[in-house]
Design an enzyme around this catalytic site. Sequence first.
Site, PDB file in Angstrom:
ATOM      1  N   ARG A 172      19.745  26.147   1.695  1.00  0.00           N
ATOM      2  CA  ARG A 172      19.192  26.845   0.544  1.00  0.00           C
ATOM      3  C   ARG A 172      20.241  27.754  -0.122  1.00  0.00           C
ATOM      4  O   ARG A 172      20.794  28.644   0.535  1.00  0.00           O
ATOM      5  CB  ARG A 172      18.031  27.665   1.096  1.00  0.00           C
ATOM      6  N   GLU A 207      13.219  46.826   7.184  1.00  0.00           N
ATOM      7  CA  GLU A 207      13.202  45.700   6.239  1.00  0.00           C
ATOM      8  C   GLU A 207      14.639  45.186   6.089  1.00  0.00           C
ATOM      9  O   GLU A 207      15.559  45.998   5.944  1.00  0.00           O
ATOM     10  CB  GLU A 207      12.680  46.248   4.900  1.00  0.00           C
ATOM     11  N   TYR A 226      22.944  32.880   0.132  1.00  0.00           N
ATOM     12  CA  TYR A 226      22.505  33.148   1.510  1.00  0.00           C
ATOM     13  C   TYR A 226      23.498  32.687   2.579  1.00  0.00           C
ATOM     14  O   TYR A 226      23.270  32.919   3.765  1.00  0.00           O
ATOM     15  CB  TYR A 226      21.131  32.508   1.747  1.00  0.00           C
ATOM     16  N   HIS A 243       8.071  40.886  -2.367  1.00  0.00           N
ATOM     17  CA  HIS A 243       7.808  41.315  -3.734  1.00  0.00           C
ATOM     18  C   HIS A 243       6.356  41.123  -4.168  1.00  0.00           C
ATOM     19  O   HIS A 243       6.014  41.420  -5.301  1.00  0.00           O
ATOM     20  CB  HIS A 243       8.742  40.541  -4.686  1.00  0.00           C
ATOM     21  N   ASP A 294      -0.155  46.001   4.512  1.00  0.00           N
ATOM     22  CA  ASP A 294      -1.323  46.565   5.207  1.00  0.00           C
ATOM     23  C   ASP A 294      -1.298  46.251   6.706  1.00  0.00           C
ATOM     24  O   ASP A 294      -1.702  47.092   7.519  1.00  0.00           O
ATOM     25  CB  ASP A 294      -2.623  46.034   4.584  1.00  0.00           C
ATOM     26  N   ASN A 326      12.248  40.319   7.542  1.00  0.00           N
ATOM     27  CA  ASN A 326      12.706  39.866   6.237  1.00  0.00           C
ATOM     28  C   ASN A 326      11.545  39.042   5.663  1.00  0.00           C
ATOM     29  O   ASN A 326      11.395  37.871   5.978  1.00  0.00           O
ATOM     30  CB  ASN A 326      13.967  39.005   6.355  1.00  0.00           C
ATOM     31  N   ALA A 344      10.313  36.044  -0.041  1.00  0.00           N
ATOM     32  CA  ALA A 344       9.616  36.213  -1.327  1.00  0.00           C
ATOM     33  C   ALA A 344       8.375  37.087  -1.217  1.00  0.00           C
ATOM     34  O   ALA A 344       7.984  37.746  -2.191  1.00  0.00           O
ATOM     35  CB  ALA A 344       9.244  34.844  -1.889  1.00  0.00           C
ATOM     36  N   PRO A 369       9.136  33.045   4.220  1.00  0.00           N
ATOM     37  CA  PRO A 369       9.276  31.706   3.666  1.00  0.00           C
ATOM     38  C   PRO A 369      10.690  31.338   3.215  1.00  0.00           C
ATOM     39  O   PRO A 369      11.407  32.179   2.663  1.00  0.00           O
ATOM     40  CB  PRO A 369       8.326  31.721   2.455  1.00  0.00           C
ATOM     41  N   ASN A 370      11.017  30.109   3.496  1.00  0.00           N
ATOM     42  CA  ASN A 370      12.288  29.473   3.089  1.00  0.00           C
ATOM     43  C   ASN A 370      13.502  29.925   3.893  1.00  0.00           C
ATOM     44  O   ASN A 370      14.589  29.395   3.706  1.00  0.00           O
ATOM     45  CB  ASN A 370      12.545  29.654   1.580  1.00  0.00           C
ATOM     46  N   ARG A 407      19.972  41.854  -8.012  1.00  0.00           N
ATOM     47  CA  ARG A 407      19.576  40.537  -8.530  1.00  0.00           C
ATOM     48  C   ARG A 407      18.518  40.692  -9.635  1.00  0.00           C
ATOM     49  O   ARG A 407      18.565  41.672 -10.376  1.00  0.00           O
ATOM     50  CB  ARG A 407      19.087  39.670  -7.358  1.00  0.00           C
ATOM     51  N   HIS A 432      17.217  42.205   4.124  1.00  0.00           N
ATOM     52  CA  HIS A 432      17.455  41.114   3.177  1.00  0.00           C
ATOM     53  C   HIS A 432      18.900  40.689   3.298  1.00  0.00           C
ATOM     54  O   HIS A 432      19.793  41.549   3.353  1.00  0.00           O
ATOM     55  CB  HIS A 432      17.157  41.554   1.741  1.00  0.00           C
ATOM     56  N   ILE A 433      19.091  39.390   3.329  1.00  0.00           N
ATOM     57  CA  ILE A 433      20.456  38.862   3.446  1.00  0.00           C
ATOM     58  C   ILE A 433      21.243  39.208   2.190  1.00  0.00           C
ATOM     59  O   ILE A 433      22.390  39.638   2.244  1.00  0.00           O
ATOM     60  CB  ILE A 433      20.388  37.330   3.684  1.00  0.00           C
ATOM     61  N   SER A 434      20.615  39.013   1.044  1.00  0.00           N
ATOM     62  CA  SER A 434      21.273  39.294  -0.240  1.00  0.00           C
ATOM     63  C   SER A 434      20.999  40.738  -0.670  1.00  0.00           C
ATOM     64  O   SER A 434      20.101  41.398  -0.136  1.00  0.00           O
ATOM     65  CB  SER A 434      20.759  38.326  -1.314  1.00  0.00           C
ATOM     66  N   ARG A 461      12.939  41.370  -7.922  1.00  0.00           N
ATOM     67  CA  ARG A 461      13.323  41.523  -6.513  1.00  0.00           C
ATOM     68  C   ARG A 461      13.512  42.991  -6.115  1.00  0.00           C
ATOM     69  O   ARG A 461      13.726  43.320  -4.965  1.00  0.00           O
ATOM     70  CB  ARG A 461      14.594  40.723  -6.199  1.00  0.00           C
TER      71      ARG A 461
HETATM   72  C1  DQA Z   1      15.595  37.571   0.592  1.00  0.00           C
HETATM   73  C2  DQA Z   1      15.536  38.035  -0.863  1.00  0.00           C
HETATM   74  C3  DQA Z   1      14.223  37.630  -1.506  1.00  0.00           C
HETATM   75  O1  DQA Z   1      14.167  38.091  -2.854  1.00  0.00           O
HETATM   76  C4  DQA Z   1      14.091  36.113  -1.515  1.00  0.00           C
HETATM   77  O2  DQA Z   1      12.853  35.731  -2.057  1.00  0.00           O
HETATM   78  C5  DQA Z   1      14.313  35.521  -0.188  1.00  0.00           C
HETATM   79  C6  DQA Z   1      15.347  36.076   0.706  1.00  0.00           C
HETATM   80  C7  DQA Z   1      16.953  37.878   1.244  1.00  0.00           C
HETATM   81  O3  DQA Z   1      17.032  37.782   2.472  1.00  0.00           O
HETATM   82  O4  DQA Z   1      17.935  38.168   0.550  1.00  0.00           O
HETATM   83  O5  DQA Z   1      13.711  34.506   0.162  1.00  0.00           O
HETATM   84  O6  DQA Z   1      14.614  38.277   1.324  1.00  0.00           O
END
Ligand code: DQA
Length: 143
Positions: free
Chosen positions: A17, A97, A22, A79, A86, A73, A76, A9-10, A106, A99-101, A110
Amino acid sequence: MHILVINGPNLNMLGIREPDIYGKNTYADLCSLIETKAKEIGVTVELFQSNHEGSIVDKIQESYQKADGIVINPAAYTHTSVAILDALKAVAIPTCEVHISDVDAREEFRRISYVGLYAEKKFAGYGFDGYLMAMEYLKEKYA
Ligand code: DQA
């Protein structure tokens, strides 16, 4: 080798965003980077983004015996989602896995990753490069 790249999501809002966290590049930019990398290392790739947990679960299930590796990725859902964890366990496909950040630097919440209980490798804090690193990792280990 066929790799499924899933974004949660997002992440369709990349570029708009929270650019301080990001970056200014868009989801379309990310897709073209991944497609270029796939050609370079000789793998096929499918890109999938959804804002819905169940759709991500469905996509993972559909990849059973089709994908040789998953780069995810979960955003959200990282977490919170036992369902995505599953699904990954069910299909038992090697998974990284991303994550951009740098999620560990943080907010406290997270640092928890359900997907991380299955994923064999995590790339966090490398921006878009983390996806490319994950693809290289899977290619080198499993192709
Ligand atoms: C994220 C980090 C997550 O905590 C956050 O909810 C995201 C992006 C990242 O790519 O850094 O939506 O997965």
